[in-house]
Design a protein around this motif. Structure first.
Motif, PDB file in Angstrom:
ATOM      1  N   LYS A 105       1.031   7.989 -15.395  1.00 11.76           N
ATOM      2  CA  LYS A 105       1.116   6.737 -16.308  1.00 11.76           C
ATOM      3  C   LYS A 105       0.627   5.527 -15.683  1.00 11.76           C
ATOM      4  CE  LYS A 105       4.399   9.055 -19.251  1.00 11.76           C
ATOM      5  NZ  LYS A 105       5.681   8.871 -19.797  1.00 11.76           N
ATOM      6  N   ILE A 106       0.915   5.172 -14.399  1.00 11.29           N
ATOM      7  CA  ILE A 106       0.575   4.058 -13.476  1.00 11.29           C
ATOM      8  C   ILE A 106      -0.461   4.113 -12.565  1.00 11.29           C
ATOM      9  CG2 ILE A 106       2.879   2.874 -14.402  1.00 11.29           C
ATOM     10  CD1 ILE A 106       3.631   3.640 -11.370  1.00 11.29           C
ATOM     11  N   LEU A 121      -3.766   2.318  -8.007  1.00  9.59           N
ATOM     12  CA  LEU A 121      -5.133   2.134  -7.257  1.00  9.59           C
ATOM     13  C   LEU A 121      -5.636   0.628  -7.539  1.00  9.59           C
ATOM     14  CD1 LEU A 121      -6.353   5.642  -7.958  1.00  9.59           C
ATOM     15  CD2 LEU A 121      -5.097   4.931  -5.790  1.00  9.59           C
ATOM     16  N   SER A 122      -5.582  -0.010  -8.558  1.00  9.64           N
ATOM     17  CA  SER A 122      -6.254  -1.003  -8.561  1.00  9.64           C
ATOM     18  C   SER A 122      -5.518  -2.214  -7.907  1.00  9.64           C
ATOM     19  CB  SER A 122      -6.695  -1.499 -10.043  1.00  9.64           C
ATOM     20  OG  SER A 122      -5.536  -1.442 -10.838  1.00  9.64           O
ATOM     21  N   GLN A 162       0.758  -1.252  -0.071  1.00  9.86           N
ATOM     22  CA  GLN A 162      -0.060   0.167   0.080  1.00  9.86           C
ATOM     23  C   GLN A 162       0.756   1.387   0.011  1.00  9.86           C
ATOM     24  OE1 GLN A 162      -2.172  -1.629  -1.109  1.00  9.86           O
ATOM     25  NE2 GLN A 162      -4.141  -1.047  -0.068  1.00  9.86           N
ATOM     26  N   LEU A 163       1.917   1.082   0.698  1.00 15.32           N
ATOM     27  CA  LEU A 163       2.854   2.268   0.564  1.00 15.32           C
ATOM     28  C   LEU A 163       3.536   2.756  -0.661  1.00 15.32           C
ATOM     29  CD1 LEU A 163       4.676   1.970   4.106  1.00 15.32           C
ATOM     30  CD2 LEU A 163       2.734   3.353   3.784  1.00 15.32           C
ATOM     31  N   PHE A 164       3.963   1.353  -1.255  1.00 16.02           N
ATOM     32  CA  PHE A 164       4.546   1.612  -2.667  1.00 16.02           C
ATOM     33  C   PHE A 164       3.346   2.162  -3.575  1.00 16.02           C
ATOM     34  CE2 PHE A 164       7.705  -1.792  -1.904  1.00 16.02           C
ATOM     35  CZ  PHE A 164       8.541  -0.898  -1.497  1.00 16.02           C
ATOM     36  N   ALA A 165       2.155   1.707  -3.450  1.00 16.98           N
ATOM     37  CA  ALA A 165       0.846   2.096  -4.498  1.00 16.98           C
ATOM     38  C   ALA A 165       0.638   3.701  -4.153  1.00 16.98           C
ATOM     39  CB  ALA A 165      -0.325   1.391  -3.856  1.00 16.98           C
ATOM     40  N   ILE A 166       0.752   4.172  -2.963  1.00 21.01           N
ATOM     41  CA  ILE A 166       0.508   5.562  -2.624  1.00 21.01           C
ATOM     42  C   ILE A 166       1.763   6.366  -3.532  1.00 21.01           C
ATOM     43  CG2 ILE A 166       0.911   7.359  -0.855  1.00 21.01           C
ATOM     44  CD1 ILE A 166      -0.410   5.490   0.970  1.00 21.01           C
ATOM     45  N   VAL A 167       3.023   5.996  -3.488  1.00 23.75           N
ATOM     46  CA  VAL A 167       3.837   6.679  -4.265  1.00 23.75           C
ATOM     47  C   VAL A 167       3.643   6.545  -5.696  1.00 23.75           C
ATOM     48  CG1 VAL A 167       6.301   6.660  -4.852  1.00 23.75           C
ATOM     49  CG2 VAL A 167       5.446   6.370  -2.469  1.00 23.75           C
ATOM     50  N   ALA A 168       3.307   5.319  -6.149  1.00 23.49           N
ATOM     51  CA  ALA A 168       3.039   5.141  -7.312  1.00 23.49           C
ATOM     52  C   ALA A 168       1.927   5.738  -7.952  1.00 23.49           C
ATOM     53  CB  ALA A 168       2.927   3.565  -7.955  1.00 23.49           C
TER      54      ALA A 168
END
Length: 146
Positions: free
Chosen positions: A31-32, A37-38, A20-26
């Motif tokens: 573009k991603i 989020l998905s 989830q932490l990586f997803a926040i950054v991404a």
């Protein structure tokens, strides 16, 4: 019954917050963003479902487990599935699904507290559950707000 959790297990448990932490950054990369989020939705749904299996395992291991726990233990999987319905019908914005899961994960702590009170979950496990559910719930809510 085990009195503490090994440091290796603690580290691995906390590493469960990394997706989830990586997803926040991404999610800040246009573009991603949708992929982030998905992916975060899927991860939260899988972990929430796992939590139900965890409760089921505690109940099976406890000779005098109350019968309500079995019904409660299947709810995370069903709620995770329901939270995906907007995507199943073509909605492309994951915010509401992420918010639903984030709140559900935090509310699920009430079951952990009850299991601890019943003597089915040791204090050290409850402390870890508080950290992990609060962390996953809040990061999932943060992603819903992005």
């Amino acid at each position: 019954m085990q009195k503490t959790l090994s440091s290796r297990a603690q580290i691995l448990g906390l590493a469960g917050l990394l997706p989830q932490l990586f997803a926040i950054v991404a999610a800040f990369d246009g573009k991603i963003r949708f992929i982030a989020l998905s992916g975060a939705f899927l991860y939260a749904a899988v972990i929430f479902s796992f939590l139900g299996g965890f409760w089921w395992g505690l109940a099976v291991a406890a000779p005098k487990a109350p019968q309500w726990i079995y019904g409660v233990a299947v709810l995370p999987s069903l709620l995770a599935l329901v939270s995906g319905i907007p995507w199943m019908i073509g909605s492309t914005w994951p915010g509401p699904s992420l918010a639903f899961l984030g709140i559900a994960i935090i509310v699920a702590l009430s079951v952990d507290f009850r299991l601890n009170w019943l003597g089915m979950m040791p204090d050290w496990m409850l402390r870890l559950r508080i950290i992990l559910s609060t962390g996953l719930g809040l990061t999932t809510l943060a992603l819903a707000a992005l």
